[in-house]
Design an enzyme around this catalytic site. Structure first.
Site, short mmCIF file in Angstrom:
data_model
loop_
_atom_site.label_atom_id
_atom_site.label_comp_id
_atom_site.label_asym_id
_atom_site.label_seq_id
_atom_site.Cartn_x
_atom_site.Cartn_y
_atom_site.Cartn_z
N HIS A 6 52.77 40.75 37.86
CA HIS A 6 51.45 41.38 37.87
C HIS A 6 51.17 41.98 39.23
O HIS A 6 50.71 43.12 39.34
CB HIS A 6 50.38 40.35 37.51
CG HIS A 6 49.00 40.92 37.47
ND1 HIS A 6 48.16 40.88 38.56
CD2 HIS A 6 48.31 41.54 36.49
CE1 HIS A 6 47.01 41.46 38.25
NE2 HIS A 6 47.08 41.87 37.00
N HIS A 7 51.43 41.22 40.29
CA HIS A 7 51.35 41.77 41.64
C HIS A 7 52.13 40.90 42.61
O HIS A 7 52.45 39.75 42.30
CB HIS A 7 49.89 41.96 42.11
CG HIS A 7 49.15 40.69 42.39
ND1 HIS A 7 48.26 40.14 41.50
CD2 HIS A 7 49.17 39.86 43.46
CE1 HIS A 7 47.75 39.03 42.01
NE2 HIS A 7 48.29 38.84 43.20
N GLN A 61 54.49 36.08 47.78
CA GLN A 61 53.77 35.52 46.63
C GLN A 61 53.88 36.48 45.46
O GLN A 61 53.62 37.68 45.60
CB GLN A 61 52.29 35.31 46.95
CG GLN A 61 51.49 34.71 45.80
CD GLN A 61 49.99 34.75 46.04
OE1 GLN A 61 49.37 35.82 46.05
NE2 GLN A 61 49.40 33.59 46.26
N HIS A 65 52.66 36.97 41.39
CA HIS A 65 51.81 36.54 40.28
C HIS A 65 52.50 36.94 38.99
O HIS A 65 52.72 38.14 38.73
CB HIS A 65 50.44 37.21 40.39
CG HIS A 65 49.53 36.92 39.24
ND1 HIS A 65 48.39 37.66 38.99
CD2 HIS A 65 49.56 35.98 38.26
CE1 HIS A 65 47.78 37.21 37.92
NE2 HIS A 65 48.49 36.17 37.45
N HIS A 93 42.62 47.21 44.50
CA HIS A 93 43.11 46.26 43.50
C HIS A 93 41.94 45.67 42.72
O HIS A 93 41.00 45.11 43.30
CB HIS A 93 43.88 45.12 44.16
CG HIS A 93 44.38 44.10 43.17
ND1 HIS A 93 45.38 44.37 42.25
CD2 HIS A 93 43.98 42.83 42.92
CE1 HIS A 93 45.60 43.30 41.50
NE2 HIS A 93 44.76 42.35 41.88
N HIS A 149 41.35 44.06 38.35
CA HIS A 149 42.01 43.82 37.07
C HIS A 149 41.53 44.88 36.08
O HIS A 149 41.30 46.02 36.45
CB HIS A 149 41.75 42.39 36.61
CG HIS A 149 42.40 41.37 37.50
ND1 HIS A 149 42.19 40.01 37.37
CD2 HIS A 149 43.27 41.50 38.53
CE1 HIS A 149 42.91 39.36 38.28
NE2 HIS A 149 43.55 40.25 39.01
N MET A 190 38.98 40.91 40.03
CA MET A 190 39.12 40.94 41.49
C MET A 190 38.56 42.25 42.00
O MET A 190 38.61 43.26 41.29
CB MET A 190 40.58 40.80 41.93
CG MET A 190 41.14 39.40 41.89
SD MET A 190 42.78 39.33 42.64
CE MET A 190 43.06 37.56 42.61
#
Length: 333
Positions: A66-67, A139, A141, A210, A212, A285
């Protein structure tokens, strides 16, 4: 076990007057088992020398990831080869640690199949040596996990392009964002603003938005009040449903001490219930990333600018209180 960065030549990177090398920073063949999993993996930067990251080449697909976020840390959140770092999206029984234990800053972000990012000539993120960035943490997601059945694993990540040649223009990223909620069946403005209090000249060169699914427009500004009336200068504006890459800022401007940086996310909540800001795909977000460089100085000590968002915070009533707001421009492409 954390490893020291090994630096390998990458001859196909755009030519420079100095040597450019690369490092492949990928997930260690992970297999997430839960929807909305956030996983982190660390790498220890060689502390005996300073390195300057000048480009980021993502190796990932939005069908899997997703990111992705790349954090610079003084100390990582854990010492395992990878760990759960998405506390908003796990069960209470799951162990979770932040990406960084100390000295957290975001230096790169990717989503929606965005292409690679090459920094302006002479600009780089300083890591290792006497930099506060002694570790890098990736990181990822993972929104869906059905593709990881039957032993399938993932190695999404980023190729980091860097030089050992000292650069005088050091890059930084200021992340603007909000908390808050979206009222049912309504248009909502999620807003944030912060005063620059450090005596540094920031040269913005790129921005990234960014959200959703409900985000329609995200805009960022420099706000200055030299003449008794607030003057708004657009830094960047984008539909966050486009590839979420770093785009060049739309104006060549400088941000100084006393200026305000401000961002707005225009959201349309089509659901008949409240949507909150959070880390899962069912949440929202509101983020505006501003990449900048400083010359013969260090990037901002302050890395984040967050407000509580609606219904508690709005530009016209918050601290700092803003006026002369370009309402139409900020909310429409």
């Amino acid at each position: 076990m954390l490893i020291i960065l090994l630096f390998l030549a990458f001859p196909t990177f755009p030519s420079h007057a100095f040597k450019v090398d690369s490092y492949n920073f990928f997930m260690p063949d992970v297999s997430p088992t839960k929807m909305d999993a956030y996983l982190c993996t660390p790498v220890r930067v060689n502390y005996t020398s300073s390195y300057y990251i000048i480009g980021f080449e993502p190796k990932a697909s939005m069908n899997t990831s997703h990111h992705m976020l790349l954090y610079g840390c003084t100390t990582p959140g854990d010492t395992k080869s990878f760990w759960n770092c998405g506390e908003m999206a796990v069960e209470e029984s799951d162990e979770s640690h932040n990406p960084c234990e100390d000295g957290s800053q975001i230096i790169y972000a990717w989503a929606r199949d965005a292409p690679k990012l090459v920094l302006p000539e002479g600009v780089g993120f300083k890591v290792g040596g006497d930099s506060p960035i002694q570790y890098l943490v990736l990181q990822v997601h993972y929104l869906h996990v059905h593709q990881f059945r039957d032993g399938v694993t993932d190695s999404s990540g980023i190729i980091l392009h860097y030089t050992e040649r000292p650069l005088s223009k050091l890059a930084g990223v200021l992340l603007l964002g909000t908390g808050g909620i979206l009222k049912p069946s309504s248009e909502v403005h999620m807003e944030t603003a912060c005063v620059i209090t450090e005596d540094k000249e920031l040269h913005p060169f790129a921005f990234r938005t960014h959200t959703h699914q409900y985000g329609q427009v995200v805009s960022g500004y420099r706000v200055r009040n030299d003449s008794g009336e607030m003057e708004w200068t657009l830094l960047g504006k984008r539909n966050p449903q486009d590839p979420q890459m770093f785009y060049p800022t739309v104006t060549d401007t400088i941000i100084r001490r006393g200026d305000i940086v401000a961002a707005r996310c225009t959201m349309f909540n089509t659901r008949k219930k409240i949507v909150k800001i959070g880390g899962s795909s069912k949440d929202e977000m509101c983020n505006f990333y501003l990449a900048y460089w400083v010359e013969q100085s260090e990037p901002l000590d302050r890395k984040y600018c967050f407000t509580s968002g609606p219904p508690r915070y709005f530009w016209e009533t918050g601290d700092p209180k803003l006026d002369n707001i370009p309402d139409e421009e900020a909310s429409h492409l």
